[in-house]
Design a protein around this motif. Structure first.
Motif, PDB file in Angstrom:
ATOM      1  N   ILE A 177      -2.551   2.014  -7.220  1.00  0.00           N
ATOM      2  CA  ILE A 177      -1.917   1.190  -8.249  1.00  0.00           C
ATOM      3  C   ILE A 177      -2.929   0.742  -9.298  1.00  0.00           C
ATOM      4  O   ILE A 177      -2.612   0.660 -10.499  1.00  0.00           O
ATOM      5  N   LEU A 178      -4.163   0.487  -8.876  1.00  0.00           N
ATOM      6  CA  LEU A 178      -5.202   0.035  -9.816  1.00  0.00           C
ATOM      7  C   LEU A 178      -5.943   1.195 -10.467  1.00  0.00           C
ATOM      8  O   LEU A 178      -6.814   0.974 -11.322  1.00  0.00           O
ATOM      9  N   GLY A 179      -5.637   2.418 -10.057  1.00  0.00           N
ATOM     10  CA  GLY A 179      -6.231   3.590 -10.693  1.00  0.00           C
ATOM     11  C   GLY A 179      -7.642   3.919 -10.263  1.00  0.00           C
ATOM     12  O   GLY A 179      -8.399   4.545 -11.014  1.00  0.00           O
ATOM     13  N   VAL A 180      -8.011   3.542  -9.017  1.00  0.00           N
ATOM     14  CA  VAL A 180      -9.367   3.830  -8.532  1.00  0.00           C
ATOM     15  C   VAL A 180      -9.330   4.618  -7.222  1.00  0.00           C
ATOM     16  O   VAL A 180     -10.304   4.654  -6.485  1.00  0.00           O
ATOM     17  N   ASP A 181      -8.200   5.275  -6.925  1.00  0.00           N
ATOM     18  CA  ASP A 181      -8.046   5.956  -5.633  1.00  0.00           C
ATOM     19  C   ASP A 181      -8.909   7.204  -5.501  1.00  0.00           C
ATOM     20  O   ASP A 181      -9.120   7.680  -4.381  1.00  0.00           O
ATOM     21  N   LYS A 182      -9.418   7.757  -6.598  1.00  0.00           N
ATOM     22  CA  LYS A 182     -10.315   8.906  -6.486  1.00  0.00           C
ATOM     23  C   LYS A 182     -11.710   8.482  -6.044  1.00  0.00           C
ATOM     24  O   LYS A 182     -12.517   9.318  -5.626  1.00  0.00           O
ATOM     25  N   GLN A 183     -11.966   7.190  -6.122  1.00  0.00           N
ATOM     26  CA  GLN A 183     -13.291   6.669  -5.809  1.00  0.00           C
ATOM     27  C   GLN A 183     -13.312   5.878  -4.513  1.00  0.00           C
ATOM     28  O   GLN A 183     -14.266   5.968  -3.729  1.00  0.00           O
ATOM     29  N   VAL A 184     -12.270   5.087  -4.261  1.00  0.00           N
ATOM     30  CA  VAL A 184     -12.236   4.222  -3.081  1.00  0.00           C
ATOM     31  C   VAL A 184     -10.814   4.182  -2.521  1.00  0.00           C
ATOM     32  O   VAL A 184      -9.918   4.847  -3.019  1.00  0.00           O
ATOM     33  N   GLY A 185     -10.618   3.375  -1.462  1.00  0.00           N
ATOM     34  CA  GLY A 185      -9.284   3.165  -0.914  1.00  0.00           C
ATOM     35  C   GLY A 185      -9.041   3.846   0.409  1.00  0.00           C
ATOM     36  O   GLY A 185      -8.156   3.444   1.169  1.00  0.00           O
ATOM     37  N   SER A 186      -9.815   4.878   0.706  1.00  0.00           N
ATOM     38  CA  SER A 186      -9.691   5.570   1.983  1.00  0.00           C
ATOM     39  C   SER A 186     -11.051   6.136   2.365  1.00  0.00           C
ATOM     40  O   SER A 186     -11.940   6.299   1.520  1.00  0.00           O
ATOM     41  N   VAL A 187     -11.211   6.432   3.651  1.00  0.00           N
ATOM     42  CA  VAL A 187     -12.480   6.971   4.154  1.00  0.00           C
ATOM     43  C   VAL A 187     -12.375   8.489   4.130  1.00  0.00           C
ATOM     44  O   VAL A 187     -11.912   9.118   5.087  1.00  0.00           O
ATOM     45  N   GLU A 188     -12.785   9.090   3.010  1.00  0.00           N
ATOM     46  CA  GLU A 188     -12.692  10.530   2.833  1.00  0.00           C
ATOM     47  C   GLU A 188     -13.964  11.055   2.189  1.00  0.00           C
ATOM     48  O   GLU A 188     -14.620  10.349   1.414  1.00  0.00           O
ATOM     49  N   VAL A 189     -14.302  12.298   2.504  1.00  0.00           N
ATOM     50  CA  VAL A 189     -15.521  12.915   1.981  1.00  0.00           C
ATOM     51  C   VAL A 189     -15.481  12.931   0.456  1.00  0.00           C
ATOM     52  O   VAL A 189     -14.475  13.282  -0.162  1.00  0.00           O
ATOM     53  N   GLY A 190     -16.590  12.537  -0.149  1.00  0.00           N
ATOM     54  CA  GLY A 190     -16.724  12.520  -1.597  1.00  0.00           C
ATOM     55  C   GLY A 190     -16.453  11.171  -2.221  1.00  0.00           C
ATOM     56  O   GLY A 190     -16.856  10.931  -3.361  1.00  0.00           O
ATOM     57  N   LYS A 191     -15.773  10.277  -1.495  1.00  0.00           N
ATOM     58  CA  LYS A 191     -15.513   8.935  -2.026  1.00  0.00           C
ATOM     59  C   LYS A 191     -16.702   8.015  -1.754  1.00  0.00           C
ATOM     60  O   LYS A 191     -17.586   8.328  -0.948  1.00  0.00           O
ATOM     61  N   ASP A 192     -16.694   6.864  -2.427  1.00  0.00           N
ATOM     62  CA  ASP A 192     -17.744   5.865  -2.193  1.00  0.00           C
ATOM     63  C   ASP A 192     -17.719   5.409  -0.741  1.00  0.00           C
ATOM     64  O   ASP A 192     -16.638   5.242  -0.153  1.00  0.00           O
ATOM     65  N   ALA A 193     -18.897   5.184  -0.194  1.00  0.00           N
ATOM     66  CA  ALA A 193     -18.995   4.661   1.164  1.00  0.00           C
ATOM     67  C   ALA A 193     -18.785   3.153   1.123  1.00  0.00           C
ATOM     68  O   ALA A 193     -19.711   2.364   1.305  1.00  0.00           O
ATOM     69  N   SER A 194     -17.553   2.749   0.843  1.00  0.00           N
ATOM     70  CA  SER A 194     -17.167   1.339   0.836  1.00  0.00           C
ATOM     71  C   SER A 194     -16.244   1.125   2.023  1.00  0.00           C
ATOM     72  O   SER A 194     -15.047   1.439   1.953  1.00  0.00           O
ATOM     73  N   LEU A 195     -16.806   0.645   3.110  1.00  0.00           N
ATOM     74  CA  LEU A 195     -16.062   0.564   4.361  1.00  0.00           C
ATOM     75  C   LEU A 195     -16.573  -0.582   5.213  1.00  0.00           C
ATOM     76  O   LEU A 195     -17.650  -1.132   4.966  1.00  0.00           O
TER      77      LEU A 195
END
Length: 438
Positions: free
Chosen positions: A368-386
């Protein structure tokens, strides 16, 4: 003179001690890290038992079973988190964190500008990274927030920030991605034709006419070459090409429909409803128009006397069943924002599955905030924000964060409450035999 110098020195020492309670932002990730053995909640509904999550230079490099991890020649530091749970860092939308510190101290309030139309106001430039409230959010697993202005009809633009930074520039994840419109409440017809009611209806109509004219002018301004820049009109341009979203704050069903049709007529491409008290009533309309909802009222009373008293608790589950994309926010109080995971936990007790509830404060919010390609889930290639929790992160009895990372940087999870707890716990444990009052 000597007395004054001693007093000044004492004040300096006390000030230094107070600032020592504010954690210093973490340094950039310096070595590759892999967390192993925990139950992984990816954020998209999937769960991996006995998982490993590896990250290097701030990005996730492996997600899956621990038995399948291959370092590939990179020297990874292994952190054993067996028996614990790994989650994406939670995201708090529609928040005044860093803009509002102490309600009774005006100098700490910077969330509102004067005037009715302020689309050019950038809330993020007033964001205070040294807020005492921010560490309490991190301690419960909330690592990002949407910094949102209030007041007027158009409050200004919001930005998404991560909650461990030296200044607002370092904190930025997505700048000025949304304009916030406070839709004026409908005025019911008075049976006695009260002049006050007539005045309110007239003021509302005038405000909407001015808003319509402003949007029309901004659309024309966007397509023209202008020698002199108009900041108000320029800030609205992104609404007409989809580069910015219009966040419409509305609760009543008729107001939601009215505001959406108004914005669509004006040429706005992307819309989000904030509040959404009656979102279920107009769920088909929202789904048909692909409009997501930031739902604000889980821990609130029903809007109408005849409603089920548990309706706000059930609303997330009902929106999920209706196929409406939604996320949760916490608007009951700024200082209570750290309880975001627990309102998701309430929704679990009233119809939402646990993984759906996790998505409602992680991946759904990121979309919804338009940042799902970067954060929001633990997936390869995304930021390590966990975050790593010793138990269920949605349950206040078991939410105990042992590790938290933003862009691979391990955070200091100290906060003011923990500092005070340790301070006085040590005092009274050491003096447990003393009589009260002595």
């Amino acid at each position: 003179m000597q007395h004054r110098l001693l007093l000044a020195a004492a004040l300096l020492v006390s000030t230094s001690a107070a600032w020592a309670q504010v954690p210093v932002p973490a340094a950039k990730q310096s070595k590759a890290t892999v967390l192993t053995g925990a139950t992984l909640h990816i954020g998209n509904g999937q769960v991996v038992e006995g998982a490993a999550v590896a990250f290097n230079e701030g990005k996730i490099t492996y997600v899956g079973p621990a038995t399948g991890f291959n370092a590939g020649g990179t020297a990874y530091e292994t952190v054993n988190v067996s028996g614990k749970h790994i989650y994406p860092g939670m995201i708090l939308p529609n928040s005044q964190i860093g803009l509002n510190e102490v309600e009774s101290v005006r100098a700490t309030l910077d969330q509102q500008e004067v005037g009715l139309f302020n689309p050019n106001v950038r809330s993020v430039v007033a964001y205070n990274t040294d807020s005492d409230i921010t560490p309490t959010l991190r301690s419960n697993g909330v690592l990002m927030a949407q910094i949102t202005p209030v007041g007027g009809m158009i409050s200004g633009s919001s930005s998404v920030v991560q909650l461990d930074a030296w200044n607002w520039e370092d904190a930025l994840v997505k700048a000025d991605a949304g304009i916030h419109l406070r839709w004026p409440a409908m005025v019911q017809q008075s049976p006695d034709n009260s002049p006050q009611v007539a005045q309110r209806r007239q003021a509302r109509q005038q405000g909407l006419q001015e808003l319509e004219a402003l949007l029309a002018e901004a659309k024309v301004y966007k397509d023209q070459k202008n020698d002199r820049q108009n900041l108000k009109l320029a800030s609205l341009g992104g609404l007409f090409d989809g580069s910015k979203k219009l966040f419409i704050h509305a609760d009543y069903g008729k107001e939601i429909v009215e505001s959406v049709r108004f914005a669509q007529k004006a040429g706005v491409k992307q819309l989000v409803i904030v509040g959404g008290g009656d979102a279920l009533v107009v769920a088909d309309f929202l789904k048909e128009n692909s409009i997501p909802v930031i739902y604000s009222g889980v821990h609130a009373l029903p809007a109408r006397a005849g409603d089920d008293v548990y309706l706000p608790y059930k609303m997330p589950g009902m929106l999920q069943q209706a196929g409406v994309l939604f996320c949760l926010d916490y608007d009951a109080s700024l200082h209570g924002s750290r309880n975001l995971p627990f309102i998701a936990g309430t929704a679990v007790a009233f119809g939402l599955s646990k993984e759906q509830a996790i998505s409602s404060v992680t991946l759904n919010a990121a979309k919804i905030l338009g940042v799902d390609k970067q954060v929001g889930s633990v997936e390869v290639g995304k930021d390590a924000s966990l975050v790593v929790s010793e138990g269920d992160i949605l349950d206040m009895r078991t939410n105990k964060i042992s590790h938290a990372f933003i862009q691979g940087r391990q955070l200091n999870l100290t906060d003011k409450q923990k500092y005070l707890y340790d301070k006085f716990n040590g005092k009274y444990q050491g003096d447990s035999k003393a009589e009260v009052g002595k």
